[in-house]
Design a protein around this motif. Sequence first.
Motif, short mmCIF file in Angstrom:
data_model
loop_
_atom_site.label_atom_id
_atom_site.label_comp_id
_atom_site.label_asym_id
_atom_site.label_seq_id
_atom_site.Cartn_x
_atom_site.Cartn_y
_atom_site.Cartn_z
N UNK A 91 1.03 10.24 13.49
CA UNK A 91 0.90 8.71 13.82
C UNK A 91 1.03 7.97 12.48
N UNK A 92 0.66 8.93 11.20
CA UNK A 92 0.60 8.27 9.76
C UNK A 92 1.71 8.45 8.89
N UNK A 93 2.69 9.02 9.69
CA UNK A 93 3.80 9.53 8.77
C UNK A 93 4.85 8.42 8.17
N UNK A 94 5.23 7.55 9.22
CA UNK A 94 6.19 6.57 8.81
C UNK A 94 5.36 5.69 7.58
N UNK A 95 4.11 5.09 7.96
CA UNK A 95 3.62 4.30 7.02
C UNK A 95 3.48 4.82 5.71
N UNK A 96 3.08 6.17 5.53
CA UNK A 96 2.99 6.86 4.34
C UNK A 96 4.36 7.05 3.66
N UNK A 97 5.39 7.36 4.49
CA UNK A 97 6.88 7.43 4.01
C UNK A 97 7.13 6.14 3.30
N UNK A 98 6.96 5.18 3.89
CA UNK A 98 7.22 3.77 3.10
C UNK A 98 6.64 3.48 1.97
N UNK A 99 5.24 3.73 2.13
CA UNK A 99 4.59 3.37 1.00
C UNK A 99 4.91 4.35 -0.19
N UNK A 100 5.15 5.75 -0.01
CA UNK A 100 5.46 6.63 -1.18
C UNK A 100 6.83 6.34 -1.71
N UNK A 101 7.62 5.66 -0.82
CA UNK A 101 9.15 5.38 -1.31
C UNK A 101 8.97 4.37 -2.30
N UNK A 102 8.05 3.22 -1.85
CA UNK A 102 8.09 1.96 -2.92
C UNK A 102 7.67 2.27 -4.27
N UNK A 103 6.32 3.29 -4.29
CA UNK A 103 5.86 3.79 -5.32
C UNK A 103 6.82 4.60 -6.25
N UNK A 104 7.46 5.27 -5.43
CA UNK A 104 8.47 6.08 -6.27
C UNK A 104 9.65 5.47 -6.94
N UNK A 105 10.02 4.35 -6.26
CA UNK A 105 11.03 3.44 -6.71
C UNK A 105 10.66 2.65 -7.97
N UNK A 106 9.28 2.12 -7.98
CA UNK A 106 8.93 1.47 -8.96
C UNK A 106 8.83 2.47 -10.33
N UNK A 107 8.39 3.84 -10.03
CA UNK A 107 8.10 4.63 -11.05
C UNK A 107 9.65 5.08 -11.79
N UNK A 108 10.57 5.30 -10.83
CA UNK A 108 11.89 5.81 -11.13
C UNK A 108 12.76 4.70 -11.83
N UNK A 109 12.48 3.36 -11.35
CA UNK A 109 13.16 2.27 -12.07
C UNK A 109 12.75 2.25 -13.32
N UNK A 110 11.74 2.49 -13.86
CA UNK A 110 11.23 2.33 -15.26
C UNK A 110 11.51 3.50 -16.19
#
Lengths: 183, 183, 183
Positions: A86-105
């Motif tokens: 039940x927690x997978x999709x939310x965790x996935x979206x959150x990790x994806x946003x953090x990873x994108x911010x890190x990788x953009x920089x």
Amino acid sequence: MFDTFAALLDWFGIIVFATTGALVASRKQMDLVGFALLGTATGIGGGTIRDTLINALPVFWVREPAYLVTCVLVSCAVFFLAHIPQSRLKLLLWCDAVGMALFAVTGAEKALLAEAGPIVAVAMGVITATFGGIVRDVLGGESPIILSREVYVSAALGGAVIFVALALAGVAREYALAGGFLA
Amino acid sequence: MFDTFAALLDWFGIIVFATTGALVASRKQMDLVGFALLGTATGIGGGTIRDTLINALPVFWVREPAYLVTCVLVSCAVFFLAHIPQSRLKLLLWCDAVGMALFAVTGAEKALLAEAGPIVAVAMGVITATFGGIVRDVLGGESPIILSREVYVSAALGGAVIFVALALAGVAREYALAGGFLA
Amino acid sequence: MFDTFAALLDWFGIIVFATTGALVASRKQMDLVGFALLGTATGIGGGTIRDTLINALPVFWVREPAYLVTCVLVSCAVFFLAHIPQSRLKLLLWCDAVGMALFAVTGAEKALLAEAGPIVAVAMGVITATFGGIVRDVLGGESPIILSREVYVSAALGGAVIFVALALAGVAREYALAGGFLA
């Protein structure tokens, strides 16, 4: 000290993206090898395309296989730990946003180090941030997530622009990185 | 003599993969140009990505266009011969498995020749074996076949690991190739 | 004078392809960043893959960021101008066909300039012409358009073949370009 900090951000981004890849494999009920394949492709996919385009070949994980090993280990960890559906999709979206911010920089940072101009550096930040997720979604047989969430692409673009602007303005790179990430 | 043997395996893998690409084109009722495009992309796709990542550029088929011509000819042969619909899917799956086993070993072999370490060599074996099929499925508008058949990825991974382990242990490469393929 | 003409064709092809990418973004109701991403990826995608394969790295838009800026500007223009829904699909198909004819010829031309043989040059023409559209359709979550319209791939192939044949026969390149495009 700065190099250590930038490297840390890079490692953290790769681990976070590998986690999202493994979570997609989890949603698709794949086996352990599927987890490792999707997690690794997601973790190193964006950086691989960036290194190819700016001619930093062979790509970073061929020069330093520790990245590859880390992605495989992270994927396996998710395989054994992440069966709380039940927690997978939310965790996935959150990790994806953090990873994108890190990788953009960090993607823009690497392009600047390779002596690219500011426009190309911003483009490389966006490419590094988005293509890992695109590879993950295509391999996982899902419609690319960026379709429905352009707000994240906008965030990645903003972060890369702010970082490059600060870096060119002569701000110490430590602060530029922080500014780009907070954006 | 070894080089001849390795080259033969490589050619055989390319022909087998080109056949699977053409069979997908057949299932989609494409015309002759569609056959050639899908067959060629499948036959040389995995090796193209491998050569880019280990910086063996320009890629092998730019240096040796005979590979390109062969893929086109194989695709055309399938176009004129393969209109026995009921047997197509089974043939496709079988060819795909054989091609992946071949490419896992020859991909790892080429990475070792380019002086990559063992971890990278295994990764290149898996990439060479899987990405031709992924390109084929994406172009053909199908969900990537690896989704539902991770067992084949596992087999490719096993073959590449055994080959690299044997090669590093100093076993004559002829036997290492055979060991990796049989796995 | 010839170089100016070839460069003009290249720019025109990139603008036309960027327009098709932005039109797909329009059909998907994306925001401005989605337009820029899809338009840019479509405009420079085919040429990026070509430059990588023939080892003309870093790719053309890293060396000359004006291409990148143009694609972004074209995409934004479409965002503000193209909200006349009923004409979008027809315009998209027409632009796609014109762009493919242009790119088939300029892609083959660039490969010849990089001293590739005739077979490789034809392949590069087809790759340049088709992969921008493939990237667009995969990012946009649509089945690749080439599936249902192989006639355009055939046209691109024909154009590239005629251009290379004329160029090798010693015809002045101005006429060869014209011949390839008219085909």
